[in-house]
Design a protein around this motif. Structure first.
Motif, PDB file in Angstrom:
ATOM      1  N   SER A 146     -58.305-100.228  45.104  1.00  0.00           N
ATOM      2  CA  SER A 146     -56.894-100.023  45.441  1.00  0.00           C
ATOM      3  C   SER A 146     -56.156-101.336  45.687  1.00  0.00           C
ATOM      4  CB  SER A 146     -56.780 -99.137  46.687  1.00  0.00           C
ATOM      5  OG  SER A 146     -57.408 -99.771  47.793  1.00  0.00           O
ATOM      6  N   CYS A 147     -56.898-102.450  45.751  1.00  0.00           N
ATOM      7  CA  CYS A 147     -56.267-103.746  46.010  1.00  0.00           C
ATOM      8  C   CYS A 147     -56.231-104.544  44.711  1.00  0.00           C
ATOM      9  CB  CYS A 147     -57.025-104.505  47.099  1.00  0.00           C
ATOM     10  SG  CYS A 147     -57.028-103.680  48.697  1.00  0.00           S
ATOM     11  N   LYS A 148     -55.231-104.282  43.900  1.00  0.00           N
ATOM     12  CA  LYS A 148     -55.157-104.889  42.578  1.00  0.00           C
ATOM     13  C   LYS A 148     -53.984-105.842  42.412  1.00  0.00           C
ATOM     14  CE  LYS A 148     -57.477-101.031  40.288  1.00  0.00           C
ATOM     15  NZ  LYS A 148     -57.398-100.004  39.215  1.00  0.00           N
ATOM     16  N   ILE A 149     -53.226-106.061  43.469  1.00  0.00           N
ATOM     17  CA  ILE A 149     -52.084-106.967  43.376  1.00  0.00           C
ATOM     18  C   ILE A 149     -52.561-108.395  43.586  1.00  0.00           C
ATOM     19  CG2 ILE A 149     -49.870-107.601  44.421  1.00  0.00           C
ATOM     20  CD1 ILE A 149     -49.539-104.656  45.190  1.00  0.00           C
ATOM     21  N   LYS A 150     -52.212-109.284  42.664  1.00  0.00           N
ATOM     22  CA  LYS A 150     -52.688-110.661  42.691  1.00  0.00           C
ATOM     23  C   LYS A 150     -51.686-111.570  43.388  1.00  0.00           C
ATOM     24  CE  LYS A 150     -55.388-110.222  38.422  1.00  0.00           C
ATOM     25  NZ  LYS A 150     -55.623-110.759  37.063  1.00  0.00           N
ATOM     26  N   GLY A 151     -52.086-112.153  44.503  1.00  0.00           N
ATOM     27  CA  GLY A 151     -51.249-113.104  45.232  1.00  0.00           C
ATOM     28  C   GLY A 151     -51.574-114.514  44.802  1.00  0.00           C
ATOM     29  N   ASN A 152     -50.803-115.037  43.866  1.00  0.00           N
ATOM     30  CA  ASN A 152     -51.052-116.338  43.267  1.00  0.00           C
ATOM     31  C   ASN A 152     -50.194-117.415  43.926  1.00  0.00           C
ATOM     32  OD1 ASN A 152     -49.905-118.085  40.491  1.00  0.00           O
ATOM     33  ND2 ASN A 152     -52.050-118.163  41.084  1.00  0.00           N
ATOM     34  N   ILE A 153     -50.714-118.638  44.041  1.00  0.00           N
ATOM     35  CA  ILE A 153     -49.934-119.781  44.526  1.00  0.00           C
ATOM     36  C   ILE A 153     -49.724-120.694  43.331  1.00  0.00           C
ATOM     37  CG2 ILE A 153     -49.822-121.720  46.115  1.00  0.00           C
ATOM     38  CD1 ILE A 153     -51.672-120.203  47.981  1.00  0.00           C
ATOM     39  N   GLY A 211     -56.329-120.345  49.056  1.00  0.00           N
ATOM     40  CA  GLY A 211     -55.382-119.552  49.831  1.00  0.00           C
ATOM     41  C   GLY A 211     -54.796-118.384  49.069  1.00  0.00           C
ATOM     42  N   GLU A 212     -55.206-118.208  47.815  1.00  0.00           N
ATOM     43  CA  GLU A 212     -54.716-117.075  47.042  1.00  0.00           C
ATOM     44  C   GLU A 212     -55.397-115.794  47.511  1.00  0.00           C
ATOM     45  OE1 GLU A 212     -53.504-119.369  42.933  1.00  0.00           O
ATOM     46  OE2 GLU A 212     -55.533-118.540  43.092  1.00  0.00           O
ATOM     47  N   ARG A 213     -54.721-114.648  47.287  1.00  0.00           N
ATOM     48  CA  ARG A 213     -55.206-113.407  47.882  1.00  0.00           C
ATOM     49  C   ARG A 213     -54.998-112.210  46.960  1.00  0.00           C
ATOM     50  NH1 ARG A 213     -52.368-112.888  53.676  1.00  0.00           N
ATOM     51  NH2 ARG A 213     -53.501-110.931  53.545  1.00  0.00           N
ATOM     52  N   TRP A 214     -55.735-111.155  47.283  1.00  0.00           N
ATOM     53  CA  TRP A 214     -55.517-109.846  46.692  1.00  0.00           C
ATOM     54  C   TRP A 214     -54.792-108.985  47.725  1.00  0.00           C
ATOM     55  CZ3 TRP A 214     -56.995-108.399  41.749  1.00  0.00           C
ATOM     56  CH2 TRP A 214     -57.847-109.277  41.071  1.00  0.00           C
ATOM     57  N   PHE A 215     -53.873-108.160  47.271  1.00  0.00           N
ATOM     58  CA  PHE A 215     -53.146-107.256  48.164  1.00  0.00           C
ATOM     59  C   PHE A 215     -53.283-105.816  47.685  1.00  0.00           C
ATOM     60  CE2 PHE A 215     -50.886-111.334  48.497  1.00  0.00           C
ATOM     61  CZ  PHE A 215     -50.919-111.531  49.868  1.00  0.00           C
ATOM     62  N   CYS A 216     -53.245-104.929  48.657  1.00  0.00           N
ATOM     63  CA  CYS A 216     -53.361-103.508  48.326  1.00  0.00           C
ATOM     64  C   CYS A 216     -52.001-102.884  48.043  1.00  0.00           C
ATOM     65  CB  CYS A 216     -54.041-102.757  49.470  1.00  0.00           C
ATOM     66  SG  CYS A 216     -55.727-103.338  49.823  1.00  0.00           S
ATOM     67  N   THR A 217     -50.946-103.413  48.673  1.00  0.00           N
ATOM     68  CA  THR A 217     -49.597-102.885  48.470  1.00  0.00           C
ATOM     69  C   THR A 217     -48.611-104.036  48.340  1.00  0.00           C
ATOM     70  OG1 THR A 217     -49.003-102.805  50.824  1.00  0.00           O
ATOM     71  CG2 THR A 217     -50.155-100.876  49.900  1.00  0.00           C
ATOM     72  N   CYS A 253     -46.493-125.603  61.314  1.00  0.00           N
ATOM     73  CA  CYS A 253     -46.851-124.344  60.647  1.00  0.00           C
ATOM     74  C   CYS A 253     -48.305-123.953  60.866  1.00  0.00           C
ATOM     75  CB  CYS A 253     -46.578-124.451  59.148  1.00  0.00           C
ATOM     76  SG  CYS A 253     -44.909-125.010  58.746  1.00  0.00           S
ATOM     77  N   ALA A 254     -48.962-124.592  61.818  1.00  0.00           N
ATOM     78  CA  ALA A 254     -50.365-124.287  62.062  1.00  0.00           C
ATOM     79  C   ALA A 254     -50.511-122.904  62.680  1.00  0.00           C
ATOM     80  CB  ALA A 254     -50.976-125.336  62.988  1.00  0.00           C
ATOM     81  N   VAL A 255     -51.183-122.036  61.995  1.00  0.00           N
ATOM     82  CA  VAL A 255     -51.446-120.685  62.492  1.00  0.00           C
ATOM     83  C   VAL A 255     -52.891-120.335  62.174  1.00  0.00           C
ATOM     84  CG1 VAL A 255     -49.064-119.890  62.221  1.00  0.00           C
ATOM     85  CG2 VAL A 255     -50.660-119.639  60.325  1.00  0.00           C
ATOM     86  N   THR A 256     -53.394-119.348  62.876  1.00  0.00           N
ATOM     87  CA  THR A 256     -54.733-118.867  62.590  1.00  0.00           C
ATOM     88  C   THR A 256     -54.654-117.908  61.423  1.00  0.00           C
ATOM     89  OG1 THR A 256     -55.348-119.032  64.926  1.00  0.00           O
ATOM     90  CG2 THR A 256     -56.729-117.639  63.503  1.00  0.00           C
ATOM     91  N   PRO A 257     -55.233-118.263  60.298  1.00  0.00           N
ATOM     92  CA  PRO A 257     -55.101-117.403  59.127  1.00  0.00           C
ATOM     93  C   PRO A 257     -55.750-116.040  59.323  1.00  0.00           C
ATOM     94  CG  PRO A 257     -56.796-119.052  58.770  1.00  0.00           C
ATOM     95  CD  PRO A 257     -56.119-119.415  60.060  1.00  0.00           C
ATOM     96  N   LYS A 258     -55.069-115.019  58.834  1.00  0.00           N
ATOM     97  CA  LYS A 258     -55.620-113.673  58.890  1.00  0.00           C
ATOM     98  C   LYS A 258     -56.580-113.492  57.725  1.00  0.00           C
ATOM     99  CE  LYS A 258     -51.473-111.672  60.983  1.00  0.00           C
ATOM    100  NZ  LYS A 258     -50.407-110.649  60.832  1.00  0.00           N
ATOM    101  N   PRO A 259     -57.656-112.778  57.953  1.00  0.00           N
ATOM    102  CA  PRO A 259     -58.614-112.583  56.855  1.00  0.00           C
ATOM    103  C   PRO A 259     -57.961-111.847  55.694  1.00  0.00           C
ATOM    104  CG  PRO A 259     -59.076-111.082  58.675  1.00  0.00           C
ATOM    105  CD  PRO A 259     -58.072-112.062  59.176  1.00  0.00           C
TER     106      PRO A 259
END
Length: 232
Positions: free
Chosen positions: A180-187, A212-218, A167-173
């Motif tokens: 506008s990016c208020k969606i919480k990507g929780n692990i 590795g948690e993230r914010w998403f716009c949509t 599963c080794a991949v280059t992570p996208k920023p």
């Protein structure tokens, strides 16, 4: 004559009585389950970190303490392999479980939180981490044996075992946090879940980008990245 506590009787004990000393990890040459554990029957395997057992006469979900394995999902790498490995480790239908007072009795989804062992005393979660089928995961407080889990993960990662190689991949920023990016990507202990404003756990969910948690716009962006929406 040595007296043996049946699993049914042990299930009625307070969790604090089922917790052994902090040396949670059975040695590789273990020949019997650790003190404080008791036998239960496996009903089914859900994925690499969750099974269902016969507990107090009912089929009950159980989440292994200390690990996070990929789910069987087209967007999650190595989920099928992790699930298959869990089935191999629980073959025969009997496992031994032991509580951990640092983690509580159940998670917020109602799943039992336990350490899991084979009849020969092997720590199943630790073996999954050693083989690269799961990652070490700490929820809140440190659990018994965490040092061994993290050491095993470092070794598996260096050797590119299992998901560390497949599963080794280059992570996208991650997208920048804007108005506008208020969606919480929780692990969480249940996988990668995103929360939108107004949902029950949105306000209490904290995002740690170092994990590795993230914010998403949509929501589309979140789903395409492998997250799924919280049910509540």
């Amino acid at each position: 004559m040595r007296r043996t506590l049946t699993w049914a009787a042990a299930a009625l004990l307070p969790i604090s009585l089922a917790v052994a000393t902090p040396s949670a990890d059975a040695a590789s040459n273990a020949t019997k389950p650790p003190k404080g554990s008791y036998a239960v029957k496996v009903v089914s395997v859900t994925d690499g970190d969750t099974i269902r057992i016969r507990y107090r006469g009912r089929s009950t979900p159980l989440r292994l303490i200390g690990i996070d394995a990929p789910e069987i999902n087209p967007r999650e790498c190595y989920g099928t392999q992790a699930t298959t490995r869990m089935k191999q480790l629980t073959v025969g239908g009997t496992v031994y479980i032991r509580g951990d007072g640092t983690q509580g009795n159940t998670d917020r989804y109602g799943r039992l939180l336990r350490h899991l062992y084979t009849p020969g005393g092997r720590n199943i979660a630790l073996r999954l981490v050693e083989g690269g089928y799961a990652k070490e995961y700490t929820h809140g407080r440190a659990y018994a044996g965490r040092t061994s889990y993290r050491s095993a993960q470092s070794t598996a990662k260096a050797a590119r075992r299992g998901l560390w190689g497949a599963c080794a991949v280059t992570p996208k920023p991650a997208p920048k946090t804007t108005s506008s990016c208020k969606i919480k990507g929780n692990i969480s202990s249940n996988g990668r879940i995103y929360h939108v404003p107004g949902q029950r756990y949105y306000s209490v969910t904290k995002i740690d980008t170092s994990k590795g948690e993230r914010w998403f716009c949509t929501e589309t962006q979140a789903r395409n990245a492998g997250w799924r929406k919280s049910k509540v």
